[in-house]
Design an enzyme around this catalytic site. Sequence first.
Site, PDB file in Angstrom:
ATOM      1  N   SER A 100     -32.704 -21.084 -29.835  1.00 37.44           N
ATOM      2  CA  SER A 100     -33.161 -22.006 -30.874  1.00 37.44           C
ATOM      3  C   SER A 100     -32.131 -22.189 -31.987  1.00 37.44           C
ATOM      4  CB  SER A 100     -34.510 -21.523 -31.416  1.00 37.44           C
ATOM      5  OG  SER A 100     -35.112 -22.471 -32.250  1.00 37.44           O
ATOM      6  N   ASP A 239     -32.442 -28.520 -34.579  1.00 40.19           N
ATOM      7  CA  ASP A 239     -31.784 -27.232 -34.391  1.00 40.19           C
ATOM      8  C   ASP A 239     -31.240 -27.181 -32.966  1.00 40.19           C
ATOM      9  OD1 ASP A 239     -34.269 -27.132 -33.198  1.00 40.19           O
ATOM     10  OD2 ASP A 239     -34.557 -24.994 -33.563  1.00 40.19           O
ATOM     11  N   ASP A 241     -32.132 -26.052 -30.048  1.00 40.25           N
ATOM     12  CA  ASP A 241     -32.928 -26.454 -28.877  1.00 40.25           C
ATOM     13  C   ASP A 241     -33.839 -27.637 -29.174  1.00 40.25           C
ATOM     14  OD1 ASP A 241     -34.815 -25.105 -30.435  1.00 40.25           O
ATOM     15  OD2 ASP A 241     -35.872 -24.294 -28.701  1.00 40.25           O
ATOM     16  N   ASP A 243     -36.400 -28.215 -31.128  1.00 44.62           N
ATOM     17  CA  ASP A 243     -37.849 -28.165 -31.338  1.00 44.62           C
ATOM     18  C   ASP A 243     -38.195 -28.242 -32.819  1.00 44.62           C
ATOM     19  OD1 ASP A 243     -37.097 -25.619 -32.135  1.00 44.62           O
ATOM     20  OD2 ASP A 243     -38.543 -24.551 -30.884  1.00 44.62           O
TER      21      ASP A 243
END
Length: 444
Positions: A100, A239, A241, A243
């Site tokens: 992440s 960010d 990833d 999400d």
Amino acid sequence: MSRLFGTDGVRGIANQELTPNIAFRLGQAGAYVLSKEHPHPRIIIGKDTRISGDMLEAALIAGICSVGADVLRVGILPTPGIAFLTRTLDVSAGVVISASHNPVQDNGIKFFASTGFKLPDAIEDEIEAIYQSEEKPWEVPIGGEVGRVIEIRDAERRYMDFLKATVGRLDGLKVVLDSANGAASQVGPKLLEELGVEVIPICNQPDGVNINASCGSTHPGALQKAVLEYKADLGLANDGDADRLIAVDENGQVVDGDFIMLICALAQKAKGKLEKNALVITVMSNLGLKIALKKAGIEVLETQVGDRYVMEELLRTGAKLGGEQSGHIIFLEHNTTGDGLLTAIQLLTVIKEEKKSLRTLAAQMQRLPQVLINTRVEDKEKSMNHPDVLKKVEEVKAVLGDSGRILVRPSGTEPLVRVMVEGPDQDHLKFLAQSVIEVIQKLV
């Protein structure tokens, strides 16, 4: 690593704490548990752009195939894209290799059930028990029973088409998009361009090591500068990833997840589409958000920090919108996890439909001063519950009284303790937060 699964899958420093051997064994255990009801299971795997992803992906695939499951490999795609594909294709589970918003040396492995939701604790415990066991419950497949790898070449297209179907055209908007050199580096700009947005992409040239490096939702400085330089209507940052989403208004001011949630909740309420007339937030959300929601007649449902707890409350109550100040926002009507690109186009839709600037929309909430300081520790729970720390926290609470609050909590993904203090005076809040941090650091 003490317990294998943390608050968001299995995390650790790649090749040190999260090794290929762990990934291989986790692939075996996860594939077995998640594929019990399928005679020939299939599992989707995606990843972000960090360099260790290739190594862990190879090991994970080997583990999954070694128990007779097929792997559907999609390559680099945002975490919510994997969640979407997992629930829309005929598969047993989905896996994302990502840490992440964390730095490049970290990585993680996160499973989705076939429904697209994160795994409940009980299933994670079952996977971990098999992972730790010396005796494996499966028969070792040979010959044609060994799993194979199938490349899914239209994954990005499927995900983009899904996102586009949730909104109308967005022509006339000029947006700077910071993709954190992460999983949305290609799909993010393409999505906005296909919706008619004039896109100025930055931080979308991943090289394996520059993910989240002074960019993205946790480092908005480059985005703020670009919005002013290009005279854009606003800026958006994901960010690593994708999400999460953080925005920047036309004057370069950061608009965090609290503001974005309020803007979207008010817009839904005005259309009669805010399910249960409620918004799910966490204890980290600013008091200003609660005040604005109360003024608008929207019920506040509060949980502990963590998107999984937000999701649990959404499912429990029937509400459809919730999230965190960090920009991890869930539109449950559309997807089963936080989705930075989905959040981006929902926010842009409000801006276009209401013909108001992001600054004007954000002004519907007055943010109370809030200070957040992190400190690195070896044992989060021990540090937080030490008598000296508890005593100092009570002293700060007495000082703040009814005019503010203090919250001390562990990071869910890093060896950090976070101290957040909120109240009317920024300088005084810094002093109070630092006084608690100093006590914690003395213990270290």
